[in-house]
Design a protein around this motif. Structure first.
Motif, PDB file in Angstrom:
ATOM      1  N   GLY A 537       0.792  -1.224   0.000  1.00  0.00           N
ATOM      2  CA  GLY A 537       0.000   0.000   0.000  1.00  0.00           C
ATOM      3  C   GLY A 537       0.821   1.270   0.000  1.00  0.00           C
ATOM      4  O   GLY A 537       0.265   2.364  -0.186  1.00  0.00           O
ATOM      5  N   GLU A 538       2.147   1.179   0.239  1.00  0.00           N
ATOM      6  CA  GLU A 538       2.993   2.360   0.232  1.00  0.00           C
ATOM      7  C   GLU A 538       3.171   2.898  -1.198  1.00  0.00           C
ATOM      8  O   GLU A 538       2.956   2.190  -2.187  1.00  0.00           O
ATOM      9  N   THR A 539       3.590   4.166  -1.280  1.00  0.00           N
ATOM     10  CA  THR A 539       3.978   4.754  -2.566  1.00  0.00           C
ATOM     11  C   THR A 539       5.488   4.626  -2.711  1.00  0.00           C
ATOM     12  O   THR A 539       6.241   5.039  -1.826  1.00  0.00           O
ATOM     13  N   VAL A 540       5.937   4.019  -3.802  1.00  0.00           N
ATOM     14  CA  VAL A 540       7.359   3.759  -4.026  1.00  0.00           C
ATOM     15  C   VAL A 540       7.885   4.728  -5.086  1.00  0.00           C
ATOM     16  O   VAL A 540       7.293   4.870  -6.163  1.00  0.00           O
ATOM     17  N   THR A 541       9.002   5.396  -4.770  1.00  0.00           N
ATOM     18  CA  THR A 541       9.637   6.329  -5.706  1.00  0.00           C
ATOM     19  C   THR A 541      11.085   5.901  -5.918  1.00  0.00           C
ATOM     20  O   THR A 541      11.824   5.691  -4.953  1.00  0.00           O
ATOM     21  N   ILE A 542      11.494   5.736  -7.196  1.00  0.00           N
ATOM     22  CA  ILE A 542      12.856   5.340  -7.547  1.00  0.00           C
ATOM     23  C   ILE A 542      13.423   6.400  -8.492  1.00  0.00           C
ATOM     24  O   ILE A 542      12.776   6.753  -9.493  1.00  0.00           O
ATOM     25  N   GLU A 543      14.643   6.868  -8.195  1.00  0.00           N
ATOM     26  CA  GLU A 543      15.256   7.924  -9.017  1.00  0.00           C
ATOM     27  C   GLU A 543      16.527   7.391  -9.662  1.00  0.00           C
ATOM     28  O   GLU A 543      17.375   6.788  -8.990  1.00  0.00           O
ATOM     29  N   CYS A 544      16.646   7.571 -10.978  1.00  0.00           N
ATOM     30  CA  CYS A 544      17.800   7.118 -11.752  1.00  0.00           C
ATOM     31  C   CYS A 544      18.754   8.297 -11.947  1.00  0.00           C
ATOM     32  O   CYS A 544      18.366   9.350 -12.461  1.00  0.00           O
ATOM     33  N   ASP A 545      20.014   8.116 -11.506  1.00  0.00           N
ATOM     34  CA  ASP A 545      21.008   9.188 -11.578  1.00  0.00           C
ATOM     35  C   ASP A 545      21.832   9.024 -12.863  1.00  0.00           C
ATOM     36  O   ASP A 545      22.564   8.051 -13.030  1.00  0.00           O
ATOM     37  N   THR A 546      21.702   9.994 -13.783  1.00  0.00           N
ATOM     38  CA  THR A 546      22.421   9.930 -15.067  1.00  0.00           C
ATOM     39  C   THR A 546      23.490  11.013 -15.167  1.00  0.00           C
ATOM     40  O   THR A 546      23.873  11.419 -16.272  1.00  0.00           O
ATOM     41  N   THR A 547      23.983  11.460 -14.015  1.00  0.00           N
ATOM     42  CA  THR A 547      24.998  12.520 -14.011  1.00  0.00           C
ATOM     43  C   THR A 547      26.210  12.088 -14.836  1.00  0.00           C
ATOM     44  O   THR A 547      26.743  10.988 -14.667  1.00  0.00           O
ATOM     45  N   GLY A 548      26.659  12.935 -15.737  1.00  0.00           N
ATOM     46  CA  GLY A 548      27.846  12.640 -16.550  1.00  0.00           C
ATOM     47  C   GLY A 548      27.525  12.043 -17.897  1.00  0.00           C
ATOM     48  O   GLY A 548      28.423  11.838 -18.717  1.00  0.00           O
ATOM     49  N   VAL A 569       6.013   8.171 -14.687  1.00  0.00           N
ATOM     50  CA  VAL A 569       7.419   8.494 -14.954  1.00  0.00           C
ATOM     51  C   VAL A 569       7.522   9.980 -15.254  1.00  0.00           C
ATOM     52  O   VAL A 569       6.846  10.500 -16.162  1.00  0.00           O
ATOM     53  N   ARG A 570       8.366  10.651 -14.481  1.00  0.00           N
ATOM     54  CA  ARG A 570       8.647  12.061 -14.721  1.00  0.00           C
ATOM     55  C   ARG A 570      10.152  12.242 -14.756  1.00  0.00           C
ATOM     56  O   ARG A 570      10.820  12.075 -13.726  1.00  0.00           O
ATOM     57  N   GLY A 571      10.674  12.528 -15.949  1.00  0.00           N
ATOM     58  CA  GLY A 571      12.118  12.668 -16.095  1.00  0.00           C
ATOM     59  C   GLY A 571      12.806  11.347 -15.799  1.00  0.00           C
ATOM     60  O   GLY A 571      12.595  10.349 -16.489  1.00  0.00           O
ATOM     61  N   VAL A 572      13.641  11.332 -14.764  1.00  0.00           N
ATOM     62  CA  VAL A 572      14.388  10.124 -14.402  1.00  0.00           C
ATOM     63  C   VAL A 572      13.759   9.407 -13.208  1.00  0.00           C
ATOM     64  O   VAL A 572      14.333   8.466 -12.676  1.00  0.00           O
ATOM     65  N   THR A 573      12.570   9.835 -12.761  1.00  0.00           N
ATOM     66  CA  THR A 573      11.948   9.302 -11.545  1.00  0.00           C
ATOM     67  C   THR A 573      10.744   8.441 -11.894  1.00  0.00           C
ATOM     68  O   THR A 573       9.868   8.855 -12.661  1.00  0.00           O
ATOM     69  N   LEU A 574      10.694   7.203 -11.286  1.00  0.00           N
ATOM     70  CA  LEU A 574       9.558   6.281 -11.436  1.00  0.00           C
ATOM     71  C   LEU A 574       8.792   6.270 -10.113  1.00  0.00           C
ATOM     72  O   LEU A 574       9.372   6.026  -9.050  1.00  0.00           O
ATOM     73  N   THR A 575       7.489   6.515 -10.172  1.00  0.00           N
ATOM     74  CA  THR A 575       6.635   6.508  -8.978  1.00  0.00           C
ATOM     75  C   THR A 575       5.541   5.469  -9.161  1.00  0.00           C
ATOM     76  O   THR A 575       4.858   5.449 -10.195  1.00  0.00           O
ATOM     77  N   ILE A 576       5.372   4.609  -8.135  1.00  0.00           N
ATOM     78  CA  ILE A 576       4.319   3.567  -8.165  1.00  0.00           C
ATOM     79  C   ILE A 576       3.497   3.723  -6.892  1.00  0.00           C
ATOM     80  O   ILE A 576       3.938   3.343  -5.800  1.00  0.00           O
ATOM     81  N   PRO A 577       2.280   4.294  -6.970  1.00  0.00           N
ATOM     82  CA  PRO A 577       1.433   4.414  -5.768  1.00  0.00           C
ATOM     83  C   PRO A 577       0.778   3.073  -5.433  1.00  0.00           C
ATOM     84  O   PRO A 577       0.644   2.192  -6.279  1.00  0.00           O
ATOM     85  N   ASN A 578       0.355   2.947  -4.155  1.00  0.00           N
ATOM     86  CA  ASN A 578      -0.380   1.754  -3.683  1.00  0.00           C
ATOM     87  C   ASN A 578       0.329   0.476  -4.106  1.00  0.00           C
ATOM     88  O   ASN A 578      -0.228  -0.392  -4.766  1.00  0.00           O
ATOM     89  N   PHE A 579       1.593   0.319  -3.716  1.00  0.00           N
ATOM     90  CA  PHE A 579       2.425  -0.819  -4.139  1.00  0.00           C
ATOM     91  C   PHE A 579       1.869  -2.117  -3.553  1.00  0.00           C
ATOM     92  O   PHE A 579       1.592  -2.212  -2.353  1.00  0.00           O
ATOM     93  N   GLN A 580       1.689  -3.152  -4.409  1.00  0.00           N
ATOM     94  CA  GLN A 580       1.112  -4.434  -4.015  1.00  0.00           C
ATOM     95  C   GLN A 580       2.164  -5.538  -4.076  1.00  0.00           C
ATOM     96  O   GLN A 580       3.227  -5.380  -4.686  1.00  0.00           O
TER      97      GLN A 580
END
Length: 716
Positions: A537-548, A569-580
């Motif tokens: 049920g949590e919201t999961v946020t994962i950010e991809c770092d493409t520096t360089g 998906v916004r830019g380099v960030t993936l968000t999944i609400p209500n994680f099952q």
């Protein structure tokens, strides 16, 4: 090669074949020295062998030392098998009945069992065999364990003419002893005993005295317990009365109901329960004045009669029991559990209730906790309707029917036909250097999920006409991997996606360049740990770092599956609400640049907050009985389970197992109260409660002194 006998003739039955001499059915006169001659073209040689034939073969004799043996449980038991015979016999050990203890060791005629158990008590046989015959001898192993005889009442006072039961048992459930009651001068006339229960009817003054219960184990061990019977002088008798409360009751099907018979009379009347025109079943439990109907069924309705009887006469009363029918719901999805429509069309599912008492309530929800879109209507009759659908309505819908007996679910799937769409990774333009490994991923989206396939042209040799190469068909996603690319791999690669709604093709242009200088790009990483644990049920946020990375194109995907439909998906960030739980797995971030493609991943695991089931939740018993409470946790284990008594101290003689079973024997009024089970696991803790009522008079308790070695005090 040839054989001859020195100083005699060869036996008539001897067979000489190319250096091998065979003498069948050998006899004493065949004994002697035999010489073998070997002739060659230029030389010869001889050698001799001597044959001795025993005049007599002797059948084995066997004895076992000791002839039988008695050991305490967990001690070592050892037997020796002593044999004679000619020729020397071979020795075997076996157990008479059952299987030999796997830890038993047989060596050189010895049988050794370390840490013997009661299950090792049996007959054992030693067998000796040779050509003259076989002999077998048996021995017996007895295994003793300490037992303790418990007498339910150590002192009984009974009026003349009454009936009493003297009950004894032992404290070791693994032993099945013979229990015998006795008294100096013999048991009173008319008494009867079965399995440690001695029944004395129409008690008279001559019945008074000490009664001894003797427990005899199968291996002959004996222990005793004693009770004293005192007979009161004859008193005035009164006719018994019986009153059943309540006189009319309704029990819900599948639950437990209780009726009580309150009796008066002198001497104390004996209570007997019966059902009018029918027999009591295993669901009917009689405990003195109480009749308990467990897991009540419709056929348990009727009239129940309480009969009270003493030496003055008989009294009776009755009660009417009704059983209210209850049943879990049954569901059916109409017209089918799956429908396929096109965008803009209308569809409906009818969740039909085929059974259930009381009538259940029906609700619709969307799988994964997703919200219903505005084009969906749910109706009170169990119908869910989809009007003018778009792609958002596609997915699973869950019908839930609930009543007092529980909940059941059924799943309906709406498939929306939509033309396929292709997502290419890392991009439509891919740059690589000679020798690099290149992976091109093609993901097809649409309804239903399309089949996807790579196609490209390849010339077998320089100057040849290119031939079209087709990759394997795959459902949803396919990856084309080129190991150690060369300049000839440059070109266009085509991915085609097909479903019933149409077909589409996208092109990837691969350009292989020579490596002039090493890349200065640093690669891609995911911020945070490589493995994350989240709660359902949590919201999961994962950010991809493409520096360089210059001009990085970022795409997210899930290994062996699709990214959840509610992701963002916004830019380099993936968000999944209500994680099952079903979303658990490896999530991959792909970043591509004109120079190179990069990938990294993170594992996400879902933990479930534990819940408890307490059985039974309410217990009512008489003093002297046994209470068992079971605590069963559900969730991500393993669990540590502990029972506590709320606002009190747990009975010091109560036992509890690591599997959640609490047992209290010989309960008293002090054990009445509320009990709490606490289960703790990796994902948290949960607790549950049970209530225990102890009724009736307590019997006298026999006290056993226990010495506390810490302070040398004596406890009772």
């Amino acid at each position: 090669m040839s054989w001859s006998k020195v100083g005699g003739l060869m036996p008539n039955k001897a067979i000489d074949q190319n250096g091998v001499l065979v003498i069948p059915n050998v006899r004493p006169e065949d004994g002697g020295t035999y010489e073998c001659y070997g002739y060659g073209m230029f030389s010869m040689d001889t050698d001799r062998a001597t044959l001795r034939v025993s005049a007599q073969q002797v059948k084995p004799t066997v004895r076992i030392e000791p002839t039988f043996q008695t050991v305490n449980e967990f001690e070592t038991a050892e037997f020796r098998c002593v044999t004679t015979g000619r020729p020397a016999p071979t020795v075997e050990w076996r157990r008479g009945t059952g299987s030999m203890n796997p830890s038993a060791v047989v060596s050189g005629g010895f049988l050794r069992i370390q840490a013997a158990l009661r299950s090792d008590e049996a007959q054992y046989f030693c067998k000796a065999s040779n050509v003259a015959g076989t002999t077998e001898v048996k021995t017996i192993l007895y295994v003793k364990s300490d037992i303790k005889v418990i007498v339910r009442q150590v002192a009984i006072i009974a009026p003349i003419g009454s009936t009493e039961q003297l009950i004894c048992y032992i404290d070791d459930n693994s032993v099945r002893p013979t229990l015998i009651w006795s008294r100096n001068g013999g048991l009173p006339p008319g008494s009867a005993q079965v399995n440690g229960v001695l029944t004395l009817k129409n008690i008279q003054p001559s019945f008074a005295g000490s009664y001894v219960c003797t427990a005899i184990t199968p291996n002959g061990d004996k222990e005793t317990g004693t009770t004293t019977l005192t007979v009161r002088p004859e008193i005035e008798t009164t006719l018994p009365t019986a009153t059943v409360t309540p006189d009319r009751t309704t029990i819900t099907q599948g639950t437990t109901g209780t009726i009580r018979c309150n009796v008066t009379g002198t001497p104390q009347p004996k209570i007997t329960w019966s059902k009018s025109r029918e027999q009591l079943t295993t669901r009917h439990q009689v405990e003195g004045e109480m009749l308990r109907i467990t897991n009540a069924q419709v056929e348990d309705h009727g009239v129940y009669i309480c009969r009270a009887e003493n030496t003055a006469g008989i009294g009776q009363d009755w009660a009417t029991v009704e059983v209210e029918r209850r049943a879990k719901p049954k569901l059916d999805i109409y017209p089918a559990i799956s429908q396929t429509i096109k965008t803009g069309e209308i569809a409906l599912f009818h969740c039909r209730v085929m059974g259930g008492e009381p009538p259940p309530t029906v609700t619709w929800s969307r799988a994964g906790g997703e919200t219903m879109v505005s084009t969906i209507d749910t109706m009170e009759n169990g119908v869910i309707m989809f009007k003018g659908v778009t792609e958002e309505e596609a997915g699973d819908y869950i019908c839930t029917a609930t009543n007092e007996m529980g909940s059941v679910t059924a799943t309906a799937t709406l498939i929306i036909q939509r033309p396929p769409r292709i997502v290419l990774s890392p991009s439509k333009k891919v740059f690589a250097v000679i020798g690099q490994r290149v992976s091109l991923e093609c993901t097809g989206e649409g309804g239903p999920i399309p089949t996807v396939q790579w196609k490209y042209e390849r010339a077998p040799d320089s100057g040849h006409v290119p031939k079209q190469v087709e990759g394997a068909l795959s459902q949803g996603s396919v990856t084309l991997t080129l190991n150690a690319v060369s300049k000839s791999d440059s070109g266009n690669y085509y991915c085609t996606a097909n479903n019933v709604a149409g077909s589409v093709t996208e092109t990837v242009q691969l350009e292989v360049q020579e490596s002039d200088q090493p890349s200065m790009e640093t690669g891609v990483t995911i911020r945070g740990p490589k493995q994350r644990t989240v709660k359902e049920g949590e919201t999961v946020t994962i950010e991809c770092d493409t520096t360089g990375i210059q001009n990085a194109v970022v795409r997210w995907r899930k290994r062996d599956g699709l990214v959840p439909p509610n992701h963002l998906v916004r830019g380099v960030t993936l968000t999944i609400p209500n994680f099952q739980i079903v979303y658990s797995g490896e999530y991959i971030c792909s970043a591509s640049s004109p120079v190179k493609n990069y990938e990294t991943s993170v594992f996400i695991i879902v933990t479930v907050t534990p819940s408890l089931t307490i059985s039974p939740a309410i217990v009512e018993t008489k003093a002297g009985g046994t209470v068992q409470l079971r605590c069963q946790p559900q969730g991500t284990g393993p669990f540590i389970i502990e029972w506590l008594k709320v606002d009190g101290v747990l009975n010091p003689f109560a036992t509890q197992t690591r599997y959640g079973l609490l047992e209290i024997r010989q309960v008293t009024a002090a054990d009445t109260g509320r009990y709490r089970c606490l289960a703790t696991g990796r994902s948290g803790s949960a607790d549950g409660f049970a209530i225990v009522y102890v009724t009736g008079k307590e019997h006298p308790i026999e006290l056993y002194p226990l010495k506390d070695l810490r302070n040398s005090e004596v406890w009772a």
